[in-house]
Design a protein around this motif. Structure first.
Motif, PDB file in Angstrom:
ATOM      1  N   CYS A 266      24.497  -5.292   1.994  1.00  0.00           N
ATOM      2  CA  CYS A 266      25.714  -5.807   2.622  1.00  0.00           C
ATOM      3  C   CYS A 266      26.137  -4.833   3.712  1.00  0.00           C
TER       4      CYS A 266
ATOM      5  N   HIS B 233      25.859  -1.355   0.415  1.00  0.00           N
ATOM      6  CA  HIS B 233      25.460  -1.529  -0.983  1.00  0.00           C
ATOM      7  C   HIS B 233      24.117  -2.245  -1.060  1.00  0.00           C
TER       8      HIS B 233
ATOM      9  N   CYS C 215      27.411  -9.657  -2.733  1.00  0.00           N
ATOM     10  CA  CYS C 215      27.208  -8.273  -3.125  1.00  0.00           C
ATOM     11  C   CYS C 215      27.916  -8.029  -4.461  1.00  0.00           C
TER      12      CYS C 215
HETATM   13 ZN   LIG Z   1      28.780  -4.533  -0.866  1.00  0.00          ZN
END
Ligand SMILES: [Zn+2]
Length: 127
Positions: A27, A31, A40
């Motif tokens: 993302c 992450h 996410c």
């Molecule tokens: Zn994320």
């Protein structure tokens, strides 16, 4: 973790890894997660892109199984490891002698086959 989601992602990942194109989802916040996520799991972002998995990672933890269920009996002892690839962690079987596996060991990713069940699985190979 929802085991059903993990299994679906595992198959997608195995397909990609067999082609030498293992990937993870990233993302905008940096992450990492594993397919087939739509959001996410860390921040809820739906803007995910596929990024190539680094071609090696390091063993974070491992467990050596000395006595296994009957279908794995011919494979013992075998070592299952959690490997840190940076943005994501993967679990698989280490293709090395159990006594040679250690935390911090550098390994590459491949796809192997359980000779007893025929199922594909992630395998790690010392670099
Ligand atoms: Zn994320």
């Amino acid at each position: 973790m929802n085991p059903k989601v993990r299994d679906e992602g595992y198959d997608d990942l195995l397909d990609a890894a067999e082609e030498g194109e293992a990937y993870y989802l990233a993302c905008a916040n940096g992450h990492g997660s594993l397919p087939p996520r739509r959001t996410c799991p860390h921040c809820g972002s739906v803007d995910l892109s596929e990024e190539s998995l680094p071609d090696s990672g390091t063993v974070e933890t491992y467990t050596t199984t000395q006595v296994a269920a009957p279908s794995f009996a011919s494979k013992t002892p075998y070592t299952t490891a959690v490997v840190d690839f940076g943005p994501v962690r993967l679990t698989g079987i280490v293709r090395a002698d159990a006594e040679d596996v250690e935390v911090g060991m550098r390994v590459g990713l491949a796809v192997g086959r359980n000779t007893m069940t025929g199922n594909r699985m992630l395998t790690f190979h010392p670099r």
